[in-house]
Design a protein around this motif. Structure first.
Motif, PDB file in Angstrom:
ATOM      1  N   UNK A  22     -19.864 -13.000 -22.684  1.00 17.24           N
ATOM      2  CA  UNK A  22     -20.676 -14.362 -22.258  1.00 17.24           C
ATOM      3  C   UNK A  22     -21.539 -14.390 -21.256  1.00 17.24           C
ATOM      4  N   UNK A  23     -20.770 -13.209 -20.787  1.00 13.11           N
ATOM      5  CA  UNK A  23     -20.998 -13.258 -18.904  1.00 13.11           C
ATOM      6  C   UNK A  23     -22.029 -12.361 -18.804  1.00 13.11           C
ATOM      7  N   UNK A  24     -22.008 -11.263 -19.404  1.00  9.63           N
ATOM      8  CA  UNK A  24     -23.224 -10.468 -19.587  1.00  9.63           C
ATOM      9  C   UNK A  24     -24.699 -11.215 -20.408  1.00  9.63           C
ATOM     10  N   UNK A  25     -24.143 -11.348 -21.256  1.00  8.09           N
ATOM     11  CA  UNK A  25     -25.511 -12.238 -21.854  1.00  8.09           C
ATOM     12  C   UNK A  25     -26.531 -13.498 -20.768  1.00  8.09           C
ATOM     13  N   UNK A  26     -25.603 -13.900 -20.146  1.00  5.17           N
ATOM     14  CA  UNK A  26     -26.238 -15.228 -19.037  1.00  5.17           C
ATOM     15  C   UNK A  26     -26.338 -14.062 -17.930  1.00  5.17           C
ATOM     16  N   UNK A  27     -26.306 -12.855 -17.558  1.00  4.42           N
ATOM     17  CA  UNK A  27     -26.430 -12.635 -16.663  1.00  4.42           C
ATOM     18  C   UNK A  27     -25.632 -13.305 -15.301  1.00  4.42           C
ATOM     19  N   UNK A  28     -24.311 -13.338 -16.409  1.00  2.00           N
ATOM     20  CA  UNK A  28     -23.127 -14.132 -14.622  1.00  2.00           C
ATOM     21  C   UNK A  28     -22.505 -13.226 -14.304  1.00  2.00           C
ATOM     22  N   UNK A 117     -19.621 -18.083 -10.832  1.00  2.00           N
ATOM     23  CA  UNK A 117     -21.286 -19.251 -11.241  1.00  2.00           C
ATOM     24  C   UNK A 117     -20.461 -20.770 -11.531  1.00  2.00           C
ATOM     25  N   UNK A 118     -21.516 -21.279 -11.745  1.00  2.00           N
ATOM     26  CA  UNK A 118     -21.222 -23.062 -11.876  1.00  2.00           C
ATOM     27  C   UNK A 118     -19.400 -23.393 -12.725  1.00  2.00           C
ATOM     28  N   UNK A 125     -17.969 -19.532 -20.243  1.00  2.00           N
ATOM     29  CA  UNK A 125     -17.147 -17.527 -20.654  1.00  2.00           C
ATOM     30  C   UNK A 125     -16.140 -18.028 -21.171  1.00  2.00           C
ATOM     31  N   UNK A 126     -14.963 -18.787 -20.506  1.00  2.00           N
ATOM     32  CA  UNK A 126     -13.668 -18.636 -20.396  1.00  2.00           C
ATOM     33  C   UNK A 126     -13.307 -19.430 -22.589  1.00  2.00           C
ATOM     34  N   UNK A 127     -14.368 -20.375 -22.799  1.00  2.00           N
ATOM     35  CA  UNK A 127     -14.006 -20.874 -24.090  1.00  2.00           C
ATOM     36  C   UNK A 127     -14.244 -19.820 -25.156  1.00  2.00           C
ATOM     37  N   UNK A 128     -15.295 -19.277 -24.892  1.00  2.00           N
ATOM     38  CA  UNK A 128     -16.238 -17.653 -25.633  1.00  2.00           C
ATOM     39  C   UNK A 128     -15.004 -16.695 -25.714  1.00  2.00           C
TER      40      UNK A 128
END
Length: 135
Positions: A22-28, A117-118, A125-128
């Protein structure tokens, strides 16, 4: 005596992989922490480019969510609502959004904390990650 589910290492790895995706998909760039129901650290992962402080914040968010059995944002909302005395609550140091408990059959198995991030994105991300368990 009751029987209670608990996280196994395979569960922890599945949560971490889904949260990382999830983080990588959003570039976070974030740190991902996973704790058991007692707030003990089971996993810590800091993605490239993440600020070093997030390696301290993410586990505390997770610990707060696990011990309180609710999202860490609840405590942030209490404080922002004017009840600043809640800052003196013992052992709760991650009272910022981004800590999400892992709940099954009304029991807390642990929590995921994310920082970098925000705060709403940290929680996303945690929920994903938790969703990977299919609870």
């Amino acid at each position: 005596m009751k029987t209670k589910s608990c996280l196994e290492f395979a569960d922890v790895k599945a949560i971490a992989a889904a949260a990382e995706a999830e983080a990588i998909a959003n570039q976070w760039a974030v740190t991902i922490a996973i704790v058991d129901d007692g707030g003990h650290l089971l996993w810590l992962q800091r993605l490239d480019g993440t600020a070093a402080i997030s390696a301290h914040i993410a586990p505390q968010k997770a610990r707060t969510a696990a011990l309180g059995r609710r999202e860490s944002r609840v405590y942030e909302e209490i404080i922002n609502g004017g009840r600043v005395s809640f800052l003196s609550a013992p052992t709760l140091e991650g009272m910022l959004e981004g800590g999400v408990p892992i709940l099954k059959d009304g029991q807390c198995l642990g929590a995921v904390g994310v920082s970098g991030v925000k705060s709403t994105e940290d929680a996303q991300i945690a929920r994903a990650g938790i969703a990977a368990l299919g609870l």
